[in-house]
Design a protein around this motif. Sequence first.
Motif, PDB file in Angstrom:
ATOM      1  N   LEU A 174       0.822  -1.210   0.000  1.00 23.58           N
ATOM      2  CA  LEU A 174       0.000   0.000   0.000  1.00 23.58           C
ATOM      3  C   LEU A 174       0.858   1.262   0.000  1.00 23.58           C
ATOM      4  O   LEU A 174       0.533   2.242  -0.664  1.00 23.58           O
ATOM      5  CB  LEU A 174      -0.948  -0.010   1.205  1.00 23.58           C
ATOM      6  CG  LEU A 174      -2.103  -1.008   1.107  1.00 23.58           C
ATOM      7  CD1 LEU A 174      -2.888  -1.032   2.400  1.00 23.58           C
ATOM      8  CD2 LEU A 174      -3.009  -0.675  -0.054  1.00 23.58           C
ATOM      9  N   VAL A 175       1.949   1.255   0.734  1.00 26.39           N
ATOM     10  CA  VAL A 175       2.851   2.409   0.735  1.00 26.39           C
ATOM     11  C   VAL A 175       3.452   2.601  -0.654  1.00 26.39           C
ATOM     12  O   VAL A 175       3.532   3.731  -1.165  1.00 26.39           O
ATOM     13  CB  VAL A 175       3.952   2.238   1.806  1.00 26.39           C
ATOM     14  CG1 VAL A 175       5.056   3.259   1.626  1.00 26.39           C
ATOM     15  CG2 VAL A 175       3.356   2.343   3.199  1.00 26.39           C
ATOM     16  N   LEU A 176       3.867   1.519  -1.305  1.00 23.16           N
ATOM     17  CA  LEU A 176       4.412   1.629  -2.665  1.00 23.16           C
ATOM     18  C   LEU A 176       3.351   2.130  -3.640  1.00 23.16           C
ATOM     19  O   LEU A 176       3.649   2.939  -4.539  1.00 23.16           O
ATOM     20  CB  LEU A 176       4.968   0.282  -3.120  1.00 23.16           C
ATOM     21  CG  LEU A 176       6.272  -0.161  -2.450  1.00 23.16           C
ATOM     22  CD1 LEU A 176       6.639  -1.563  -2.901  1.00 23.16           C
ATOM     23  CD2 LEU A 176       7.380   0.816  -2.775  1.00 23.16           C
ATOM     24  N   LEU A 177       2.121   1.678  -3.484  1.00 23.35           N
ATOM     25  CA  LEU A 177       1.040   2.136  -4.350  1.00 23.35           C
ATOM     26  C   LEU A 177       0.837   3.638  -4.201  1.00 23.35           C
ATOM     27  O   LEU A 177       0.704   4.362  -5.199  1.00 23.35           O
ATOM     28  CB  LEU A 177      -0.252   1.379  -4.022  1.00 23.35           C
ATOM     29  CG  LEU A 177      -1.476   1.777  -4.829  1.00 23.35           C
ATOM     30  CD1 LEU A 177      -1.285   1.393  -6.288  1.00 23.35           C
ATOM     31  CD2 LEU A 177      -2.715   1.126  -4.259  1.00 23.35           C
ATOM     32  N   VAL A 178       0.825   4.131  -2.994  1.00 30.03           N
ATOM     33  CA  VAL A 178       0.670   5.572  -2.767  1.00 30.03           C
ATOM     34  C   VAL A 178       1.835   6.338  -3.364  1.00 30.03           C
ATOM     35  O   VAL A 178       1.656   7.391  -3.988  1.00 30.03           O
ATOM     36  CB  VAL A 178       0.525   5.858  -1.251  1.00 30.03           C
ATOM     37  CG1 VAL A 178       0.624   7.346  -0.967  1.00 30.03           C
ATOM     38  CG2 VAL A 178      -0.790   5.308  -0.730  1.00 30.03           C
ATOM     39  N   ILE A 179       3.045   5.843  -3.223  1.00 25.75           N
ATOM     40  CA  ILE A 179       4.216   6.517  -3.793  1.00 25.75           C
ATOM     41  C   ILE A 179       4.114   6.583  -5.316  1.00 25.75           C
ATOM     42  O   ILE A 179       4.369   7.621  -5.926  1.00 25.75           O
ATOM     43  CB  ILE A 179       5.520   5.813  -3.348  1.00 25.75           C
ATOM     44  CG1 ILE A 179       5.755   6.069  -1.860  1.00 25.75           C
ATOM     45  CG2 ILE A 179       6.704   6.284  -4.169  1.00 25.75           C
ATOM     46  CD1 ILE A 179       6.889   5.276  -1.271  1.00 25.75           C
ATOM     47  N   PHE A 180       3.698   5.489  -5.952  1.00 28.79           N
ATOM     48  CA  PHE A 180       3.561   5.493  -7.412  1.00 28.79           C
ATOM     49  C   PHE A 180       2.430   6.403  -7.867  1.00 28.79           C
ATOM     50  O   PHE A 180       2.539   7.057  -8.902  1.00 28.79           O
ATOM     51  CB  PHE A 180       3.359   4.076  -7.940  1.00 28.79           C
ATOM     52  CG  PHE A 180       4.620   3.261  -7.924  1.00 28.79           C
ATOM     53  CD1 PHE A 180       5.814   3.753  -8.402  1.00 28.79           C
ATOM     54  CD2 PHE A 180       4.608   1.973  -7.412  1.00 28.79           C
ATOM     55  CE1 PHE A 180       6.972   3.005  -8.375  1.00 28.79           C
ATOM     56  CE2 PHE A 180       5.760   1.207  -7.388  1.00 28.79           C
ATOM     57  CZ  PHE A 180       6.945   1.729  -7.871  1.00 28.79           C
ATOM     58  N   ILE A 181       1.352   6.469  -7.111  1.00 25.25           N
ATOM     59  CA  ILE A 181       0.253   7.362  -7.479  1.00 25.25           C
ATOM     60  C   ILE A 181       0.711   8.818  -7.402  1.00 25.25           C
ATOM     61  O   ILE A 181       0.372   9.638  -8.262  1.00 25.25           O
ATOM     62  CB  ILE A 181      -0.968   7.120  -6.568  1.00 25.25           C
ATOM     63  CG1 ILE A 181      -1.629   5.792  -6.937  1.00 25.25           C
ATOM     64  CG2 ILE A 181      -1.979   8.258  -6.676  1.00 25.25           C
ATOM     65  CD1 ILE A 181      -2.736   5.372  -5.991  1.00 25.25           C
ATOM     66  N   LEU A 182       1.489   9.150  -6.390  1.00 21.99           N
ATOM     67  CA  LEU A 182       1.971  10.523  -6.268  1.00 21.99           C
ATOM     68  C   LEU A 182       3.065  10.854  -7.274  1.00 21.99           C
ATOM     69  O   LEU A 182       3.194  11.994  -7.716  1.00 21.99           O
ATOM     70  CB  LEU A 182       2.490  10.773  -4.846  1.00 21.99           C
ATOM     71  CG  LEU A 182       1.430  10.718  -3.742  1.00 21.99           C
ATOM     72  CD1 LEU A 182       2.080  10.878  -2.382  1.00 21.99           C
ATOM     73  CD2 LEU A 182       0.377  11.776  -3.953  1.00 21.99           C
ATOM     74  N   ALA A 183       3.860   9.874  -7.659  1.00 22.18           N
ATOM     75  CA  ALA A 183       4.973  10.119  -8.574  1.00 22.18           C
ATOM     76  C   ALA A 183       4.569  10.052 -10.043  1.00 22.18           C
ATOM     77  O   ALA A 183       5.278  10.582 -10.898  1.00 22.18           O
ATOM     78  CB  ALA A 183       6.092   9.117  -8.307  1.00 22.18           C
ATOM     79  N   ALA A 184       3.450   9.429 -10.369  1.00 22.88           N
ATOM     80  CA  ALA A 184       3.059   9.237 -11.769  1.00 22.88           C
ATOM     81  C   ALA A 184       2.897  10.538 -12.545  1.00 22.88           C
ATOM     82  O   ALA A 184       3.328  10.619 -13.700  1.00 22.88           O
ATOM     83  CB  ALA A 184       1.778   8.407 -11.837  1.00 22.88           C
TER      84      ALA A 184
END
Length: 142
Positions: free
Chosen positions: A28-38
Amino acid sequence: MAFGSFNHHRNPGPMADINVTPMVDVMLVLLVIFILAAPMFTGSVQLELPKAQAPATPSAPAATVTLSIDGKGKIFWNNDPVDQAALEARFVTAAKLDPQPELQLRADKDTRYEIVAQVMAAAQSNGLTKLGFVTDPKKEQK
């Protein structure tokens, strides 16, 4: 004992269940990071384009019509004042010419946008396809 059944006579052995909670937390933390970085990856590509010297293509100057609108909303066709009915008639006449003239729109900075939009809509609805906006170049500040 915190885990297991209520039978206290059973041999306590190693727990064989896999605890997936930490793995889900990491995912979930990685998912949030990718959503913010996309959105950062969708920017334009920086290119250094090659330089080339080419002569300008000579073209016959197309006919132009200067349509001016002053701050009070008064419309001028090549410096001649026109009303809305005469303006639409001139649009129809200009749209039938071959090649079609370019309509150069010059509006005073105090002109209401509504008037500019009405003139543009009238030009488009009567068949004019070439429209340009004329502005003054930005003056140098001293």
